[in-house]
Enzyme design. Sequence first.
Site, PDB file in Angstrom:
ATOM      1  N   ARG A   1       1.157   0.331  -0.286  1.00 23.55           N
ATOM      2  CA  ARG A   1       1.189  -0.246  -1.635  1.00 23.55           C
ATOM      3  C   ARG A   1       2.276  -1.308  -1.678  1.00 23.55           C
ATOM      4  O   ARG A   1       3.157  -1.367  -0.811  1.00 23.55           O
ATOM      5  CB  ARG A   1       1.503   0.846  -2.659  1.00 23.55           C
ATOM      6  CG  ARG A   1       0.327   1.763  -2.917  1.00 23.55           C
ATOM      7  CD  ARG A   1       0.738   2.929  -3.787  1.00 23.55           C
ATOM      8  NE  ARG A   1       1.011   2.537  -5.166  1.00 23.55           N
ATOM      9  CZ  ARG A   1       1.455   3.378  -6.087  1.00 23.55           C
ATOM     10  NH1 ARG A   1       1.677   4.651  -5.781  1.00 23.55           N
ATOM     11  NH2 ARG A   1       1.683   2.971  -7.326  1.00 23.55           N
TER      12      ARG A   1
ATOM     13  N   GLU B   1      -5.947  -4.218  -8.113  1.00 21.91           N
ATOM     14  CA  GLU B   1      -5.895  -2.858  -8.649  1.00 21.91           C
ATOM     15  C   GLU B   1      -7.038  -2.616  -9.635  1.00 21.91           C
ATOM     16  O   GLU B   1      -7.538  -3.563 -10.272  1.00 21.91           O
ATOM     17  CB  GLU B   1      -4.539  -2.646  -9.333  1.00 21.91           C
ATOM     18  CG  GLU B   1      -4.295  -1.250  -9.919  1.00 21.91           C
ATOM     19  CD  GLU B   1      -4.450  -0.095  -8.928  1.00 21.91           C
ATOM     20  OE1 GLU B   1      -5.517   0.023  -8.288  1.00 21.91           O
ATOM     21  OE2 GLU B   1      -3.506   0.711  -8.819  1.00 21.91           O
TER      22      GLU B   1
ATOM     23  N   HIS C   1      -2.975  -1.613  -3.649  1.00 26.06           N
ATOM     24  CA  HIS C   1      -2.616  -0.825  -4.837  1.00 26.06           C
ATOM     25  C   HIS C   1      -3.163   0.584  -4.662  1.00 26.06           C
ATOM     26  O   HIS C   1      -4.084   0.816  -3.885  1.00 26.06           O
ATOM     27  CB  HIS C   1      -3.236  -1.468  -6.078  1.00 26.06           C
ATOM     28  CG  HIS C   1      -2.891  -2.911  -6.228  1.00 26.06           C
ATOM     29  ND1 HIS C   1      -1.860  -3.360  -7.009  1.00 26.06           N
ATOM     30  CD2 HIS C   1      -3.450  -4.022  -5.655  1.00 26.06           C
ATOM     31  CE1 HIS C   1      -1.795  -4.682  -6.941  1.00 26.06           C
ATOM     32  NE2 HIS C   1      -2.749  -5.097  -6.120  1.00 26.06           N
TER      33      HIS C   1
END
Length: 358
Positions: free
Chosen positions: A72, A169, A235
């Site tokens: 991430r 995301e 993400h």
Amino acid sequence: MDFRKKVEKYRKFYEPVDHNGNHEDESKWTYMKCDHSKQHFVVHNVKGYLFQKVVNFIMNLRTTSHAFYLTRHGQSEYNDLGRIGGDSGLTVHGLRYAQKLAEFVDKNIVKGKDGNDVPARLWTSTMRRTRETAQFIKQTTIRIPSETDPSLEYEWVQMRPRAWHHLDELFAGSCDGMTYEEIEEKFPEEWERRNVDKLAYRYPRGESYLDVIARLEPIIIEMERHQEPLLIIGHQAVLRIIYAFYTGHSRSEAPHLSIPLNTVIQVAPGPVECKVTVSNLRPVLCEMSLGHCFLMSSVYRERSCIPLSKVSVPMVKMNPANYRFVSLPMILLHIKSVPLGLAQLLSFACWCSLFTDR
Ligand code: G3H
């Protein structure tokens, strides 16, 4: 049993499906014959959207194994405030993680065990927090031999960043930028619906995990096609799906997997299992989540998500041949007997489970 010995055994009992018109029944079958080593494919009687998707996926499978690194972005300003979504930049901790990640790349991704350069790739989403996380990773130019003519060399830019919208995301629509507490308070019914079915729940004017799965399919095909080690800075929601694909988790499990901040997850798919190695690059002062402990405890996970016992092997004519057969629910898949045949089959099984729901 050793895979090659297994193939030898199969050769005594099976022969290739005939596509020369000598066997009337077989000419009506839907099948695909693949020789990935020569990039030679026979696609017979394949019609319709789903079959053609299957063919596309199988044709893009690679025959060499390579590692993927998933991480991430570093801590963002919204992470710090407990807000979801948005397009904020990195905090001081996030920037520190970006520096540590660049050091990790230097040591572990762009160099082989012998210290020589290994051509490698870098993908991010289009969002500010992933691009900022990539900012310290060096882009050096190296020379590598051409695949088709090893006497020739060409230039390769190490870790040249490529930003994909597909990796953005999960979009929370009307709830974008809120904390979970605010969503529960302002939209209690939405909150409840999401708790009941997180996979299918779609935020008002936003996306569901099923939407994310659909938009990630080209990413999986590209990941399967490329040969080089690849770092994806993404993400949580998108990495959950990619991780689930390679480790054989089901669609319903995927939205609940933990992909913690400050962690690089190395995924190395092999013929029998997918090896997962977790590196914690936590900058000082950041908290370690419970999810991290969960991932640390699952260093090796089995890859198969469709038990092979469910795959039936049809009897064809007796004749030694260089092929083996497996009958999958929708298509007769014909894989040439190479050691990576099994890895390709497992990739295919995971793809069917996650992307076609079969
Ligand atoms: O910002 C959102 C999260 O990365 C997605 O997490 O689907 O568990 O709410 P969630």
